[in-house]
Structure formats: C-alpha cells, structure tokens
Design an enzyme around this catalytic site. Structure first.
Site, mmCIF file in Angstrom:
data_model
loop_
_atom_site.group_PDB
_atom_site.id
_atom_site.type_symbol
_atom_site.label_atom_id
_atom_site.label_comp_id
_atom_site.label_asym_id
_atom_site.label_seq_id
_atom_site.Cartn_x
_atom_site.Cartn_y
_atom_site.Cartn_z
ATOM 1 N N HIS A 38 -7.402 4.335 2.645
ATOM 2 C CA HIS A 38 -7.272 4.106 1.184
ATOM 3 C C HIS A 38 -7.157 5.834 0.724
ATOM 4 O O HIS A 38 -7.893 6.830 1.322
ATOM 5 C CB HIS A 38 -8.320 3.693 0.429
ATOM 6 N N ARG A 84 -5.972 5.853 -10.949
ATOM 7 C CA ARG A 84 -4.571 6.015 -11.176
ATOM 8 C C ARG A 84 -3.705 5.210 -11.730
ATOM 9 O O ARG A 84 -2.880 5.253 -12.568
ATOM 10 C CB ARG A 84 -3.906 6.203 -9.651
#
Ligand code: FAD
Length: 661
Positions: A256, A276
């Site tokens: 990740h 995000r």
C-alpha cells in the site's frame, strides 16, 4: 494414541473475518451444523481494521456506474491477470451483498437524499465505496456478528441451545487439515476435519467435518513493514498447501503506498486511501505533486495532466480527468519509492500526504476521524494543519488458494473451500481498494453455500485418520522438545531430540524472516536478491526445526509463534520462488531487471504446490526447497466480457495469440 477431544460438525469455517462469518451464516442458513474457529477473539479479526469502504456499483453517487464498469476497473487494476469469472461474479453480486448488510442492520453513511453514500478510491472510475466514516470494517463485522447472534437466538428458541447449529470457537488455532486416507500423495482423500489447539489452555481438539472453509486472511506478518495484524501469518495458505491444494499468484503482494513511517514503533500502520479519495495530495520534499510524472502509458488517457484538471475532477468529474494520486496502488507505491530513492523524500524516508491545505478542519475530522486520531495519538501530528509523512507498507496478498470461481472449492482436495484474502485469482496482479470487503461477502457467501451443498451431498462422512491426529499433535509439541527447550509436561513430540544444535528463539527467527522478505522480496525485486532470499529461507527453515520454547502450553505466545513459523516460511518461499520465475513487472510484482509488463505473461499463472506429500513434509530435508513451482495457462476470457473494452486497450494487455482469437 493420545486422547484428543473430537466434535462432529457439518461445516467448519476457519476464520471469523468478513469472509468466514459470511460463509458461516450461509452454511447455517442452508441447514448445516456449522462451527467457526478463530485465532483471535470473536469480532477482532483483521477485517475490523478495514477503513475506506466496500466497493459496489450501486450507482448512488454517479448513475453511470454499473457492474460492467466495476468489472472493467477490476480487470485493469489487476492488469488482466484476474480470473475473469471471479471478477465478473464479484462485480455483479457486490451491490446485493451491500444491500443485504443494510437489511441486517449496517448503518452506512448517507447521501443528501438518504441513499448509501459512495466515495472515490484509486482505480475506480466512479465513486463506488460504501462506507462508515473510515471505520467501515468495524461496521461490517458488527453487522455479521449481530446476524450470527440472531441465528443463535433462533436456535435457542427452536432447539434449546444457542450453539446447537452455529458455534464459535474463539482463540483457537487450526494447525492441520485432516483428510480421509485415500491413496498415495497429499492430493488424494477427502477432507475429514481440522486439528486445533486452544490458545489459552494449550488443549488439543479435533473438529470433524466433511467440509472445511478456509477464511484465514493474508500473509503480511512475513514482512517487516506491514499494515497487517498479528493474525496474518499465512496459516490458511499453508494449511491448503499441506493438504495438497495449490496456491496461485503468490508473487503478487500489494504494498500500500501510504503507511505511517514515523515514529518507528508504528511504522507500517495504514493511512487509508480515503485520504487521497477525499482530495489528499502527495508531495515530495521540493513541494512538488510528483504523481503527474508517474502516469504509465496504459492509464494515460484516464488521468489528468495538470493540477488544475485533477483538482477540477473532484467537483466536476464529467468534464475532468481524475488526479494521478488516484492511480492503482501499485503505481503510487512505486512512484513514492522512486522519489525517496532519488533523494526527494521526507526526513523519515517517506513523502508528504496533505489534506490540511485541501479541506477545512471540520470536514477532515468528520470524514477521516480515525486518521485524525491515529496521527494525533501516535505521531503527535495534527493532520488538519500539517501534512502526514507516508511510505509503502506490505498490505495485502493477491495470491492464494486456487479455487473454482463459482463454488470456491479448492483445487484437488474434495471438501476444502477458500474465500476472502486467502483465496487467489480474484484480484489478479493488484487489488483495487474496496474490492476486498466486497470479495469477502460475495465469495464468503458462495463458499458457505457450496460447502453446505457438498456436505449434504455425501452419503457417508469421511473418517478422520487417527495417525494424522497423532502426527499433528507431535508436530505441535515439537517446540517443547527442541534442544535447550523444556518438556511441556504431557505428550512429548515423537521426534524429540532429532534436531541437532542449540534451540532457536522463535522471535529471533521471525525477525530475521521479516527482514529478509522486506529487503530481498519487497516492493522492487532483483534476480540476485531473490536467490539470496531463497538461501536465507532455507537456512531459516533448518533453524526453525529447532525453534524452542520454555514453559507450559497454557497461554504461551512463544509456542504459538513457533507453530506460525512453519506457515510463514512456506508462504514466503512461494512468494520468493514465484517472484523469481516471473520475469516481468506487473501489478504487485516489480522486477528491477525486467521493468516492463510483458504481454507474453498475461495468461500465465504460477502454481505453487508442496514438494512433499502430507506425511513426508515433516521428515523432508528442510534445507531443500519445500515448494514445487509450475506454470499454468489461465482460461480464456469470455468474449462478451472482452467486448466491454476498446480493442486498443486490449492490445496493451492480451497476448498476440489471444488477440488473433
Ligand atoms: P480476516 O478478516 O483477517 O480474518 C481472518 C480470520 O482467520 C481471523 O478471525 C483469524 O483469527 C483467523 N485465523 C487465521 N489463521 C487461523 C488459524 N490457523 N486458525 C484459526 N483461525 C485463524 N479492504 C477493503 O476492501 N476496504 C478497505 O477499506 C480496507 N481497509 C483496510 C485497512 C487496513 C488497515 C487493512 C490492514 C486492510 C484493509 N483492507 C480493506 C483489506 C481487508 O481488510 C482484508 O483483506 C480483509 O479484511 C480480509 O478478510 P478475511 O475475512 O479474508 O480475513
């Protein structure tokens, strides 16, 4: 033969995360007496940590969304290595599974007009993740647990006992799948049950059942920097291997892009992609939004070229392309890695992820409450006024048990099923965020249903082999007999004293394994380093035979870790061997020496099997490899599904032969 308690069930589900609980509900509703067994406390599975949401094309936030678009995104995210049938079933069935959760009491965040709210995530064309703030996994597990309790209450009313048809064995670990003896080799013989120990007392017991569903999650604890919880030691992967079922896609490990990098004690803890998705941007030490420099050719048409265009997308997605911070995870993780390597990283070896300049403080606190709390408590950083420092962390394994897409049946072992992160194929070379929680529900349900059907279809229950119980018991007791270790007090291992050399500390072995996997089979891989990794794994395997513990079987975490080491070493070897074999870069597998994606590898799965059959595995020389690797061609993608893509796009992925067909 020592006396070991036995209990008879119809279906045994190993694991009480999202996949396991959903499977158990289905098997019980199909009328099967179902046992769920889990290493941790009931409700504490890894699923509880899931933050951002569950992907399902309900079309609440954008009416253009549908299962076909979700299927396309999933295949693109996995770089077309996904088993197309799993990706299809997943995309088609995910909305029903989310609505079903709601009918069972899940309280999702809502849109202004009262529908289930859906948020953006990397690689998803439309806002698609149903969520509960950034604590979605907690709500999912709470709801499934509530459903289990409701079924148990029903049983109490009908049969006078809460656990008459559905029982949870918490803080218990399975160490072996037991099979009815049937001819030579690990691949023969039907499943007959599972050998287990109770963590608190150290007591052994056997759950007899014709059908066992593996739902044990991932393998992240083999890596040093990981977002995964302590349970992720690859147990289900290893149990399947040892029972004779192959694993596929093990070279694909998802790093990740955004884990915490500071302070050291919390390195690896996840920073959800929702940051995000909700507008957070990545910057390097020069303050540059560097992701614009890392958009690969296959995604060029879909992502914004300028900051203005990317920012415009949040308000008006019809007329703007999405910002490159929302590329699939493998792309973002590699980009961060490259920036740090180029000397443009943050002081603690990450990059900056900033929401403070993008959203008002109260919005951040409302939409990302866990992140706000996590950074404040663990790093003394207030994300409403300053950026976070983040870097890649081992997060998810795409590889797992090879299963039949429709039934979740494991290849080659009748009665064995697998669902959730332990199963392979669904996500290809890279999983899109949010696609795990939906995977758990879609394939957990299917596994429970088909395990129940299989159990009901047998005219005779497969018999548990007492010799296998004895062998499993001896294997589990071995750490008490290692040189320098102490006798556990009862039932010394049959091969006590066989290993030579001083006893090894399981914690030291674990640390060395994690370091080796992180350094040598991590986010960027090289041939020479993987050879080195295989050498170190062989050495660790030899030493792990002498992993010794002191004390008693009553709650003894050192003993538990010694047993988990077998599993971590097996899966780590699968990852290293497959990563060495695949000479290309694709999704969660990046080769420094083969940096491009090669269409010739598009339809090749690497299959890992244990080199020695069940009985022999313990006596085989640990210095030799335990895993046999082979190549298998993937089934051709169905034509109507291929027609969902533009020809030009397919030309970037498919082999020449597939294109000409
Ligand atoms: P788990 O939930 O891990 O359950 C495994 C179970 O197996 C546990 O009960 C464990 O005790 C048991 N078990 C293991 N070994 C044994 C054994 N030998 N014997 C008995 N029991 C055993 N995915 C998304 O889609 N959306 C997200 O927003 C998201 N956020 C995430 C956030 C974090 C921090 C992390 C780490 C992951 C996130 N993921 C997310 C991924 C997702 O949470 C996991 O892939 C998923 O929860 C795996 O579920 P599972 O049911 O397969 O396994």
């Amino acid at each position: 033969m020592a006396h070991v308690d036995r209990q008879a069930w119809d279906v045994v589900v190993v694991g009480a995360g999202g996949a396991g609980l959903r499977a158990a509900i289905e098997a019980r509703e199909a009328g099967m007496r179902t046992a769920v067994i889990c290493k941790s406390l009931f409700g504490k599975a890894h699923t509880v940590m899931a933050e951002g949401g569950i992907a399902a094309s309900m079309g609440n936030a954008n009416a253009h969304d549908n299962w076909q678009v979700h299927f396309r995104d999933t295949m693109r995210g996995g770089k077309f290595l996904n088993h197309w049938r799993m990706a299809e079933l997943h995309a088609r069935e995910a909305p029903d599974r989310v609505w079903e959760l709601e009918t069972w009491g899940a309280l999702f965040d809502r849109t202004a007009d009262g529908r289930i709210s859906q948020r953006n995530f990397g690689g998803h064309e439309y806002p698609r993740l149903a969520h509960v703030g950034d604590r979605t996994g907690l709500e999912l597990i709470r709801t499934l647990q509530q459903k289990i309790v409701a079924l148990q209450q029903e049983d109490e009313r009908e049969l006078g006992a809460y656990d008459a048809r559905l029982k949870v064995f918490q803080e218990c670990t399975v160490t072996r799948i037991l099979k009815e003896p049937g001819g030579p080799g690990a691949g023969s013989g039907k499943v007959a049950g599972a050998f287990c120990y109770e963590r608190e007392s150290g007591r052994f017991f056997v759950l007899e059942a014709p059908a066992v569903v593996l739902a044990t999650g991932g393998i992240g604890k083999s890596f040093k920097v990981t977002s995964n919880s302590w349970e992720y030691t690859g147990d289900g992967h290893a149990l399947a291997l040892l029972a004779g079922a192959p694993l596929i896609n093990m070279e694909f490990v998802q790093f990740h892009p955004t884990g915490m990098v500071w302070p050291p004690s919390v390195k690896g803890i996840l920073v959800t992609e929702s940051v995000r998705g909700d507008g957070g941007v990545l910057r390097n030490s020069d303050g540059k939004r560097f992701m614009f420099d890392y958009i690969p050719d296959v995604f060029k048409e879909k992502y914004a070229e300028t900051e203005e265009e990317g920012d415009g997308w949040y308000e008006d997605p019809e007329r703007h392309r999405r910002p490159p911070e929302l590329l699939p995870r493998d792309e973002v993780a590699r980009a961060i890695n490259a920036e740090v390597k180029a000397g443009r990283g943050s002081p603690h070896g990450g990059v900056y992820l900033d929401v403070s300049t993008r959203m008002p403080a109260e919005v951040i606190e409302r939409r990302l409450p866990s992140m706000h709390h996590q950074f404040k408590e663990l790093a003394d950083v207030d994300i409403t006024v300053e950026p976070m420092e983040v870097g890649p962390t081992c997060h998810y394994v795409m590889g797992g048990v090879e299963v039949d897409p429709d039934t979740a049946a494991a290849t080659g072992v009748p009665g064995l099923f697998a669902a959730g992160e332990v199963a392979g194929g669904m996500h290809g070379s890279n999983r899109l965020g949010g696609n795990s929680l939906s995977d758990l529900l879609v394939f957990g349900r299917r596994a429970g249903l088909h395990a129940a059907e299989y159990a009901a279809s047998l005219d005779r229950r497969p018999a548990v082999d007492p010799l296998q119980i004895d062998a499993a018991e001896a294997e589990a007791l071995r750490p008490f007999s290692a040189e320098g270790g102490q006798d556990a007090g009862e039932g010394r291992g049959e091969d006590a004293g066989r290993e030579t050399g001083p006893a090894e500390n399981p914690y030291t072995l674990h640390q060395e394994l994690q370091q080796a996997m992180n350094d040598l089979v991590g986010i960027i891989r090289k041939e020479s380093e993987m050879f080195e990794a295989l050498k170190r794994l062989a050495d660790l395997r030899v030493r792990a035979r002498r992993a010794g513990v002191e004390g008693h079987r009553q709650y003894n975490p050192g003993w538990h870790l010694s047993l988990d080491l077998r599993n971590m070493l097996l899966v780590s070897e699968c990852v290293a061997r497959a990563a060495l074999e695949r000479e290309e870069s694709r999704g969660g597998h990046t080769r420094d020496d083969h940096p491009a994606m090669d269409r010739g590898w598009r339809n090749i799965n690497l299959v890992c099997e244990v080199a020695h059959p069940q009985g022999e595995a313990r006596t085989a020389d640990p210095a030799l490899g335990q895993i046999r690797l082979s190549r298998r061609e993937t089934p051709p993608i169905r034509r109507d599904l291929l027609e969902l893509f533009e020809k030009d796009e397919l030309a970037k992925y498919l082999t020449d032969e597939e294109l000409s067909r």
